[in-house]
Enzyme design. Structure first.
Site, PDB file in Angstrom:
ATOM      1  N   SER A   1       0.949  -1.045  -0.232  1.00 33.22           N
ATOM      2  CA  SER A   1       0.088   0.039  -0.068  1.00 33.22           C
ATOM      3  C   SER A   1       0.865   1.424  -0.064  1.00 33.22           C
ATOM      4  CB  SER A   1      -1.082   0.152   1.276  1.00 33.22           C
ATOM      5  OG  SER A   1      -1.666   1.200   1.084  1.00 33.22           O
TER       6      SER A   1
ATOM      7  N   TYR B   1      -3.435  -0.193  10.362  1.00 36.00           N
ATOM      8  CA  TYR B   1      -3.333  -0.651   8.927  1.00 36.00           C
ATOM      9  C   TYR B   1      -2.265  -0.289   8.431  1.00 36.00           C
ATOM     10  CZ  TYR B   1      -4.107  -0.678   3.874  1.00 36.00           C
ATOM     11  OH  TYR B   1      -4.188  -0.822   2.665  1.00 36.00           O
TER      12      TYR B   1
END
Length: 224
Positions: free
Chosen positions: A136, A148
């Site tokens: 990501s 996250y």
């Protein structure tokens, strides 16, 4: 040359788009996700000769082992594994985050990903194959308190460690790092975000490079 791709998180979003792109390019796909209905619909779309549904919770080690076995039984080999299954945060940062969500995120984004890679390696040694991990943009930035984001920093480091381990076996490793993607990951549409097809195109680019070429990391971000 036709290849066999094993894709986790394949029922929607980036996984499903990659399956479509792979089949369009002449490859076969083994599709893993918890949603059997969605997988079956995707197989109907892609054709049973090209796609194989494997309903599976990637945090269940025995189920994941069985899925690898079933894929090889069906297609004889595995040329690429896309450890794509992932889960986002339900709250912002650490203080406002949910403890149960922390546990589930870590189970899916870290534990299941490492197990997927471990189980993939013997098959990829046989084919001198390719291992993809979904990272990501969050692993290239500091997001205050983001659990996250921290899981994706793990993916970034782990991908580099895998390259060091697997290079001698001629297994390529690619860490795919998208920015915001308009997928069911979010509760509302993101019109300025990437589309799953954009990320699938990046995966296919790396997959189709000649064996002498390694693409260790791809950053693919929206313009805005």
């Amino acid at each position: 040359m036709s290849k066999v791709l094993f894709i986790t998180g394949a029922s929607s979003g980036i996984g499903a788009a990659t399956a479509r792109a792979a089949v369009k390019a002449g490859h076969k796909v083994a599709l893993l996700a918890r949603s059997e209905d969605k997988l079956n619909k995707l197989v109907d779309e892609l054709g049973e000769d090209n796609a194989f549904a494997l309903p599976c919770d990637v945090t269940d080690v025995e189920a994941l082992e069985s899925a690898f076995d079933a894929a090889v039984t069906r297609f004889d080999q595995i040329d690429a594994v896309f450890a794509n299954a992932g889960l986002g945060a339900t709250g912002k940062g650490t203080e406002e985050g949910d403890i149960d969500n922390f546990r589930t995120m870590i189970d899916v984004n870290i534990f299941a990903l490492t197990v997927t890679c471990k189980l993939a390696i013997p098959y990829l040694k046989e084919t001198k194959g390719h291992l993809f991990l979904t990272g990501s943009r969050a692993a290239h930035a500091t997001l205050p308190g983001s659990v996250y984001g921290a899981t994706k920093w793990f993916v970034r480091g782990y991908a580099e460690n895998l390259m060091a381990e697997l290079g001698e076996h001629d297994i390529r490793v690619t860490n795919v790092n998208p920015g915001m993607v308009d997928t069911p990951f979010f509760d509302e549409e993101k019109p300025d975000a990437l589309r799953p097809e954009d990320v699938a195109g990046a995966v296919m680019f790396a997959l189709e490079q000649p064996a002498r070429v390694s693409v260790p990391s791809i950053q693919i971000y929206p313009m805005r």
